[in-house]
Design an enzyme around this catalytic site. Structure first.
Site, mmCIF file in Angstrom:
data_model
loop_
_atom_site.group_PDB
_atom_site.id
_atom_site.type_symbol
_atom_site.label_atom_id
_atom_site.label_comp_id
_atom_site.label_asym_id
_atom_site.label_seq_id
_atom_site.Cartn_x
_atom_site.Cartn_y
_atom_site.Cartn_z
ATOM 1 N N LYS A 1 0.161 -1.519 0.222
ATOM 2 C CA LYS A 1 -0.055 0.021 -0.045
ATOM 3 C C LYS A 1 0.776 1.534 0.485
ATOM 4 O O LYS A 1 0.693 2.850 -0.326
ATOM 5 C CB LYS A 1 -0.438 0.026 1.297
ATOM 6 C CG LYS A 1 -2.022 -1.054 1.577
ATOM 7 C CD LYS A 1 -3.695 -0.745 2.285
ATOM 8 C CE LYS A 1 -4.516 -1.657 1.747
ATOM 9 N NZ LYS A 1 -5.571 -1.569 2.949
ATOM 10 N N LYS B 1 -4.507 -10.797 -7.025
ATOM 11 C CA LYS B 1 -5.425 -10.908 -5.854
ATOM 12 C C LYS B 1 -6.196 -10.335 -6.376
ATOM 13 O O LYS B 1 -6.652 -9.405 -7.082
ATOM 14 C CB LYS B 1 -5.363 -11.066 -4.241
ATOM 15 C CG LYS B 1 -5.730 -9.562 -4.601
ATOM 16 C CD LYS B 1 -5.876 -9.545 -2.908
ATOM 17 C CE LYS B 1 -5.099 -8.663 -2.007
ATOM 18 N NZ LYS B 1 -6.549 -7.993 -0.909
ATOM 19 N N LYS C 1 -10.721 -4.632 -4.693
ATOM 20 C CA LYS C 1 -12.037 -4.166 -4.732
ATOM 21 C C LYS C 1 -11.460 -3.043 -5.209
ATOM 22 O O LYS C 1 -11.975 -2.168 -5.839
ATOM 23 C CB LYS C 1 -12.075 -3.739 -3.541
ATOM 24 C CG LYS C 1 -12.666 -4.319 -2.684
ATOM 25 C CD LYS C 1 -13.079 -3.576 -1.707
ATOM 26 C CE LYS C 1 -13.340 -4.386 0.020
ATOM 27 N NZ LYS C 1 -12.333 -4.347 1.033
HETATM 28 P P1 TYM Z 1 -10.192 -6.477 2.882
HETATM 29 O O1 TYM Z 1 -11.506 -5.513 2.794
HETATM 30 O O2 TYM Z 1 -9.182 -6.496 1.787
HETATM 31 O O3 TYM Z 1 -10.860 -7.982 2.642
HETATM 32 C C1 TYM Z 1 -12.216 -8.657 3.428
HETATM 33 C C2 TYM Z 1 -12.153 -10.394 3.333
HETATM 34 O O4 TYM Z 1 -11.633 -10.516 2.098
HETATM 35 C C3 TYM Z 1 -11.013 -11.164 2.054
HETATM 36 N N1 TYM Z 1 -10.213 -11.114 0.957
HETATM 37 C C4 TYM Z 1 -9.911 -12.399 -0.624
HETATM 38 N N2 TYM Z 1 -10.575 -13.543 -0.278
HETATM 39 C C5 TYM Z 1 -9.473 -14.472 -1.519
HETATM 40 N N3 TYM Z 1 -9.554 -13.704 -2.596
HETATM 41 C C6 TYM Z 1 -9.896 -12.598 -3.134
HETATM 42 N N4 TYM Z 1 -8.715 -11.942 -3.768
HETATM 43 C C7 TYM Z 1 -10.028 -12.010 -1.808
HETATM 44 N N5 TYM Z 1 -9.672 -10.613 -1.615
HETATM 45 C C8 TYM Z 1 -10.180 -10.339 -0.062
HETATM 46 C C9 TYM Z 1 -9.634 -10.961 2.990
HETATM 47 O O5 TYM Z 1 -8.775 -11.967 3.008
HETATM 48 C C10 TYM Z 1 -10.760 -10.953 3.899
HETATM 49 O O6 TYM Z 1 -10.480 -11.903 4.968
HETATM 50 N N6 TYM Z 1 -7.971 -6.002 7.132
HETATM 51 C C11 TYM Z 1 -9.220 -6.668 6.253
HETATM 52 C C12 TYM Z 1 -10.135 -6.179 7.366
HETATM 53 C C13 TYM Z 1 -10.414 -6.652 8.620
HETATM 54 C C14 TYM Z 1 -10.399 -7.716 9.551
HETATM 55 C C15 TYM Z 1 -10.571 -7.483 10.758
HETATM 56 C C16 TYM Z 1 -10.590 -9.171 8.934
HETATM 57 C C17 TYM Z 1 -9.895 -5.488 9.939
HETATM 58 N N7 TYM Z 1 -9.638 -6.113 10.994
HETATM 59 C C18 TYM Z 1 -10.004 -8.259 12.296
HETATM 60 C C19 TYM Z 1 -10.295 -9.543 9.782
HETATM 61 C C20 TYM Z 1 -10.430 -9.698 11.268
HETATM 62 C C21 TYM Z 1 -9.696 -6.427 5.068
HETATM 63 O O7 TYM Z 1 -8.525 -5.186 4.621
HETATM 64 O O8 TYM Z 1 -10.191 -6.901 4.298
#
Ligand code: TYM
Length: 325
Positions: free
Chosen positions: A108, A190, A193
């Protein structure tokens, strides 16, 4: 069980099969806390009006995907101040070295070189606070978040060693198959979003025609066999997606598409995904109209989360020697 998604863009099918869908399956087994991670989202620039709208849309989407507010606490992270408080306390047991080594921080920082703010580096500590506040055992996430959950484990162990038993040490729960859905345009990355190429990601909000068009345009590999193999990252990704949405194994899918060309295979993947998304979108739209109901659910979720988080937070303050009567 604890997990969250950031309201930082439209959710992709990666977020769905890597995370949200698994929460729905696990909510029978665990006491679930599911947040909309708005405090995390602001570590990159957000348009305020959009952030507000997306937060509501994401709440409706969780419900439309099958999160049951009777069984779990569904809430907005910033509505429960314990997250920010515990983050501050955990900062004091986190080394700058380990925070700066996090892969996502490095990625990032490169992507947002004009905005490498303190929050970006602190992001995984806030995530550890999220998880540890609820004495969480399991954290269902996609593979890209594994390193962050491991940091949460390290911080829990370190804190417990320094101040005495306080936190449960959490485990990441990563499901095979959907854990890493790749971009449709470059399967070595990957699906995300925030990808600038709109054809790279399939969003949960895409209509049927868009979903099918994006799959038709998906990059494939040389050869003409629908087979899962390391040297065929494009087809392997499409097979992963197909199986995740169809609920079958890779072997079953390979057998189903024996002798079928890439074009027809891609169409079948698109149709299968669209069939799952259509009813979710319909339910999400209904929930967004039922504004009062959504508000009530989020208030109830925040109240439950507040109670559970206060218990842990008071314990932490006590253990660290903060004066309390
Ligand atoms: P975020 O918003 O980037 O993504 C949310 C969840 O989706 C999963 N993910 C994927 N899984 C499979 N293939 C993909 N291409 C893919 N892209 C995203 C991510 O692994 C995630 O599980 N930091 C976290 C949000 C968060 C969180 C937490 C998660 C904040 N606090 C505490 C777990 C526990 C995040 O950025 O997710």
């Amino acid at each position: 069980m604890y997990s969250a998604v950031q309201p930082s863009g439209n959710l992709t099918i990666g977020n769905y099969v890597g995370a949200v869908r698994n929460w729905v399956k696990l909510q029978e087994e665990y006491e679930g806390y599911f947040a909309i991670a708005d405090l995390h989202a602001v570590t990159v620039r957000q348009e305020p009006a959009e952030l507000r709208a997306r937060t509501k849309e994401l709440a409706a989407l969780y419900l439309a995907c099958g999160i049951d507010p009777e069984k779990c606490a569904l809430y907005v992270q910033s509505h429960v101040s314990a997250h920010a408080e515990l983050c501050w306390l955990l900062n004091t047991v986190t080394y700058v070295g380990e925070a700066s080594r996090m892969t996502q921080f490095k990625d990032k920082s490169q992507k947002h070189a004009d905005n490498i703010n303190m929050g970006l580096m602190d992001y995984p500590v806030l995530m550890a606070a999220d998880i540890l506040l609820y004495q969480t055992q399991a954290v269902p996430v996609g593979i890209d978040q594994k390193q962050h959950v491991e940091l949460a484990r390290d911080l829990a162990i370190r804190f417990n060693n320094r101040y005495g038993e306080t936190f449960t040490v959490p485990e990441p729960l990563i499901f095979k198959g959907g854990a890493r859905i790749a971009s449709l345009q470059d399967p070595l990355y990957k699906m995300s979003k925030s990808d600038e190429n709109p054809n790279a990601s399939v969003f949960l909000s895409d209509d049927r025609d868009t979903v099918i068009r994006k799959f038709k345009r998906a990059v494939t590999d040389s050869g003409n066999e629908v087979r899962y193999a390391e040297e065929k990252p494009g087809i392997s990704n499409l097979l992963n997606i197909y199986c995740a949405f169809k609920g079958c194994t890779i072997e079953e899918a390979e057998r189903e598409f024996e002798g079928v060309g890439y074009g027809d295979f891609k169409l079948a993947v698109g149709e299968t995904v669209a069939d799952v998304l259509t009813p979710i979108q319909k339910r999400q739209r209904e929930l967004l109209i039922e504004k009062e109901e959504l508000k009530r659910i989020l208030e109830g979720g925040a109240e439950r989360a507040y109670k559970a988080s206060r218990k842990t937070l008071s314990k932490v303050y006590r253990k660290m020697g903060f004066y309390r009567e």
